[in-house]
Design a protein around this motif. Structure first.
Motif, short mmCIF file in Angstrom:
data_model
loop_
_atom_site.label_atom_id
_atom_site.label_comp_id
_atom_site.label_asym_id
_atom_site.label_seq_id
_atom_site.Cartn_x
_atom_site.Cartn_y
_atom_site.Cartn_z
N GLY A 117 0.85 -1.19 0.00
CA GLY A 117 0.00 0.00 0.00
C GLY A 117 0.88 1.23 0.00
N TRP A 134 0.13 7.88 0.81
CA TRP A 134 1.00 8.77 1.58
C TRP A 134 1.62 8.04 2.79
CZ3 TRP A 134 1.47 10.90 6.44
CH2 TRP A 134 2.33 11.99 6.52
N CYS A 151 4.65 -3.23 -2.74
CA CYS A 151 3.48 -3.84 -3.36
C CYS A 151 2.34 -2.82 -3.39
CB CYS A 151 3.06 -5.06 -2.53
SG CYS A 151 1.50 -5.79 -3.03
N MET A 201 -1.54 -2.34 -5.77
CA MET A 201 -2.36 -2.80 -6.89
C MET A 201 -2.22 -1.88 -8.09
SD MET A 201 -6.04 -1.99 -5.17
CE MET A 201 -7.07 -2.56 -6.45
N ASP A 202 -1.78 -0.66 -7.85
CA ASP A 202 -1.48 0.28 -8.93
C ASP A 202 -0.02 0.02 -9.33
OD1 ASP A 202 -0.71 2.45 -10.44
OD2 ASP A 202 -1.79 3.92 -9.20
N ASN A 253 -8.40 0.81 5.48
CA ASN A 253 -8.69 0.16 6.77
C ASN A 253 -9.24 -1.26 6.67
OD1 ASN A 253 -7.96 2.70 7.55
ND2 ASN A 253 -9.95 3.29 8.38
N LEU A 303 -8.52 -3.56 4.81
CA LEU A 303 -7.50 -4.55 4.49
C LEU A 303 -6.48 -4.73 5.61
CD1 LEU A 303 -7.02 -3.56 0.75
CD2 LEU A 303 -8.08 -5.65 1.62
N HIS A 304 -6.57 -3.90 6.67
CA HIS A 304 -5.58 -4.02 7.76
C HIS A 304 -5.61 -5.42 8.36
CE1 HIS A 304 -5.19 0.58 8.71
NE2 HIS A 304 -4.98 0.31 7.44
N GLU A 308 -0.68 0.46 9.74
CA GLU A 308 -1.16 1.83 9.91
C GLU A 308 -2.38 1.90 10.83
OE1 GLU A 308 -0.93 4.94 9.79
OE2 GLU A 308 1.06 4.94 8.95
N LYS A 309 -2.66 3.11 11.32
CA LYS A 309 -3.86 3.37 12.12
C LYS A 309 -5.04 3.56 11.20
CE LYS A 309 -5.21 6.98 11.27
NZ LYS A 309 -5.64 7.67 9.99
N PRO A 310 -6.27 3.39 11.64
CA PRO A 310 -6.65 2.76 12.91
C PRO A 310 -6.26 1.29 12.86
CG PRO A 310 -8.54 2.89 11.46
CD PRO A 310 -7.44 3.63 10.76
N GLY A 312 -9.68 9.25 -0.59
CA GLY A 312 -8.78 8.09 -0.77
C GLY A 312 -9.02 7.40 -2.10
N ALA A 313 -8.07 6.51 -2.44
CA ALA A 313 -8.16 5.78 -3.71
C ALA A 313 -9.45 4.96 -3.71
CB ALA A 313 -6.94 4.88 -3.86
N TRP A 372 -12.61 5.06 -0.49
CA TRP A 372 -12.83 4.12 0.61
C TRP A 372 -13.01 4.83 1.96
CZ3 TRP A 372 -9.62 3.96 4.82
CH2 TRP A 372 -8.35 4.53 4.69
N1 LIG Z 1 -0.43 8.04 10.26
C1 LIG Z 1 -0.84 8.94 9.41
O1 LIG Z 1 -0.55 10.12 9.55
C2 LIG Z 1 -1.67 8.52 8.23
C3 LIG Z 1 -1.88 9.42 7.19
C4 LIG Z 1 -2.64 8.99 6.10
C5 LIG Z 1 -3.18 7.71 6.09
N2 LIG Z 1 -2.97 6.86 7.13
C6 LIG Z 1 -3.53 5.49 7.12
O2 LIG Z 1 -2.86 4.75 6.10
C7 LIG Z 1 -3.76 3.89 5.43
C8 LIG Z 1 -3.76 4.23 3.94
O3 LIG Z 1 -4.20 5.56 3.77
P1 LIG Z 1 -3.78 6.42 2.49
O4 LIG Z 1 -4.23 7.81 2.73
O5 LIG Z 1 -2.35 6.19 2.15
O6 LIG Z 1 -4.76 5.72 1.43
P2 LIG Z 1 -4.73 5.76 -0.15
O7 LIG Z 1 -6.04 5.29 -0.61
O8 LIG Z 1 -4.18 7.07 -0.62
O9 LIG Z 1 -3.59 4.67 -0.50
C9 LIG Z 1 -3.79 3.31 -0.34
C10 LIG Z 1 -2.89 2.58 -1.34
O10 LIG Z 1 -3.15 1.17 -1.19
C11 LIG Z 1 -3.26 0.61 -2.50
N3 LIG Z 1 -4.08 -0.60 -2.40
C12 LIG Z 1 -5.40 -0.67 -2.15
N4 LIG Z 1 -5.79 -1.96 -2.12
C13 LIG Z 1 -4.69 -2.71 -2.33
C14 LIG Z 1 -4.43 -4.11 -2.40
N5 LIG Z 1 -5.41 -4.99 -2.22
N6 LIG Z 1 -3.17 -4.52 -2.64
C15 LIG Z 1 -2.17 -3.62 -2.83
N7 LIG Z 1 -2.35 -2.29 -2.79
C16 LIG Z 1 -3.59 -1.84 -2.54
C17 LIG Z 1 -3.88 1.70 -3.36
O11 LIG Z 1 -3.61 1.50 -4.73
C18 LIG Z 1 -3.19 2.95 -2.78
O12 LIG Z 1 -1.98 3.24 -3.46
C19 LIG Z 1 -5.13 4.10 6.09
O13 LIG Z 1 -5.34 3.10 7.05
C20 LIG Z 1 -5.01 5.45 6.77
O14 LIG Z 1 -5.82 5.54 7.92
C21 LIG Z 1 -2.21 7.24 8.18
#
Ligand SMILES: NC(=O)c1ccc[n+]([C@@H]2O[C@H](COP(=O)([O-])OP(=O)(O)OC[C@H]3O[C@@H](n4cnc5c(N)ncnc54)[C@H](O)[C@@H]3O)[C@@H](O)[C@H]2O)c1
Length: 334
Positions: free
Chosen positions: A11, A14, A35, A37-38, A76, A78-79, A96-98, A163-164, A167
């Motif tokens: 994943g 960010w 890894c 999916m994109d 979330n 998929l966590h 990652e959180k939560p 989000g992507a 979600w």
């Molecule tokens: N700690 C922090 O400050 C902080 C900040 C942002 C997000 N987060 C957490 O991080 C997690 C992701 O958030 P985000 O903002 O990066 O989301 P996002 O949607 O921007 O990114 C998720 C990534 O996962 C990929 N993905 C989705 N399904 C997949 C799969 N089955 N296999 C492989 N890749 C897959 C997507 O293509 C995407 O690149 C969330 O749980 C969010 O709560 C934490």
């Protein structure tokens, strides 16, 4: 061959990219694979960072015996399944959180860590800022006396993430809205600063009034504001507010009060009698400190400060806020 721990990130949004930087900068680890999916994104990030292996299927990646530790930066929902897959594949996990969408998922994740004798840590990054670490040390050293009150807020006037694939705003994939997304940070840090007392009851109210701020075709069934009071077994109480959208000024705060002194962070300030004391703390990047702590725990076998067990309790408090709001009454926590 290098004896550094080999890390892989699943994943690459960010959050996943912040983990990646942490492993690159830690002298005891190196990034073996990414890894997503994109595939184009994964290949681009691998190229920029000289990472040798790229996957789009996390199961294929987990078959690589060289990988020691996995970071999960996935949506979330998929966590839990991906963390459990990784633990069952014999990897240590920084998720990652939560922690998950609810406490049932967090319990299953903790059980998988226990069964496989692997480290599971949650990326509760706000605990790792220098001022939070310094304040928690003062609490542990008894400088604030007995902590009986905490208040925490993460208030956005306008700031609904999508989000992507949108979600974030789909409860079936996120578990909830502003409360589970940013309220988790505020609640977790304040609760941890209070010494992580055992929660016993929760009164909460959540609201969803800002659906019009997301595109019409996006499913939106989550909270955009949440307010709660949590009571603990030791008599202490914590007030929380967490909003993605609210018609009031935005901002954040974390404050705790004890019988000898009180404290807040950002900037760290101690309130003792009529004095405001501002201790000096060295600035650190919380995201790097979080990965460093995970790596140290994997190497030493020590339990991380943001452990699988703490993830369960945190999710129980969040579950109870949602339940309390539905029931319009107090919820007991076991
Ligand atoms: N700690 C922090 O400050 C902080 C900040 C942002 C997000 N987060 C957490 O991080 C997690 C992701 O958030 P985000 O903002 O990066 O989301 P996002 O949607 O921007 O990114 C998720 C990534 O996962 C990929 N993905 C989705 N399904 C997949 C799969 N089955 N296999 C492989 N890749 C897959 C997507 O293509 C995407 O690149 C969330 O749980 C969010 O709560 C934490």
């Amino acid at each position: 061959m290098s004896n550094k721990l080999k890390a892989a990130i699943i994943g690459l949004g960010w959050a996943g990219c912040e983990h990646l930087k942490g492993y690159v900068e830690n002298p005891q680890s190196e990034v073996f694979a990414v890894c997503d999916m994109d595939e184009d994104r994964a290949r681009q990030i691998a190229k920029e960072n000289n990472i040798p292996h790229v996957f789009t299927d996390h199961q294929k990646m987990l078959e690589q015996s060289e990988i020691d530790v996995i970071s999960i930066g996935l949506p979330n929902f998929l966590h839990a399944p991906v963390t459990i897959d990784a633990l069952n594949a014999g990897k240590h996990v920084l998720c990652e959180k939560p922690p998950a969408r609810n406490s049932e998922e967090a319990i299953a994740m903790a059980e998988a860590a226990e069964k496989n004798d692997k480290t599971l840590m949650y990326a509760l990054v706000l605990r790792f800022s220098a001022d939070a670490q310094a304040l928690r040390k003062m609490v542990d050293d008894g400088e604030l006396g007995q902590i009986y009150f905490g208040r925490a807020g993460y208030v956005r006037r306008r700031g609904i993430p999508i989000g992507a694939g949108a979600w974030f705003v789909d409860k079936s994939r996120s578990g909830g809205g502003g409360l589970i997304d940013i309220g988790v940070h505020a609640l977790d840090r304040c609760w941890w600063l209070m010494g992580s007392p055992k929660p016993i009851s929760v009164l909460g109210a959540t609201f969803s009034h800002f659906k019009h701020l997301v595109p019409k075709d996006v499913k939106y069934d989550v909270d955009d504001s949440a307010f709660a009071q949590i009571r603990f077994e030791n008599g202490a109480t914590l007030m929380l507010e967490a909003t993605w959208a609210l018609n009031l000024p935005g901002g954040g705060y974390t404050q705790i009060a004890g019988t000898l002194a009180g404290g807040k962070i950002d900037p760290l300030t101690i309130y003792k009698d009529d004095q405001d004391i501002i201790p000096e703390v060295e600035d650190v990047n919380g995201y790097r400190a979080e990965v460093d702590h995970f790596i140290d725990c994997v190497i030493s076998g020590e339990t991380p400060i943001a452990s699988a067990e703490q993830g369960i309790t945190l999710m129980k408090m969040l579950d109870a806020i949602y339940k309390s709001s539905d029931k319009m009454g107090e919820i007991r926590i076991n």
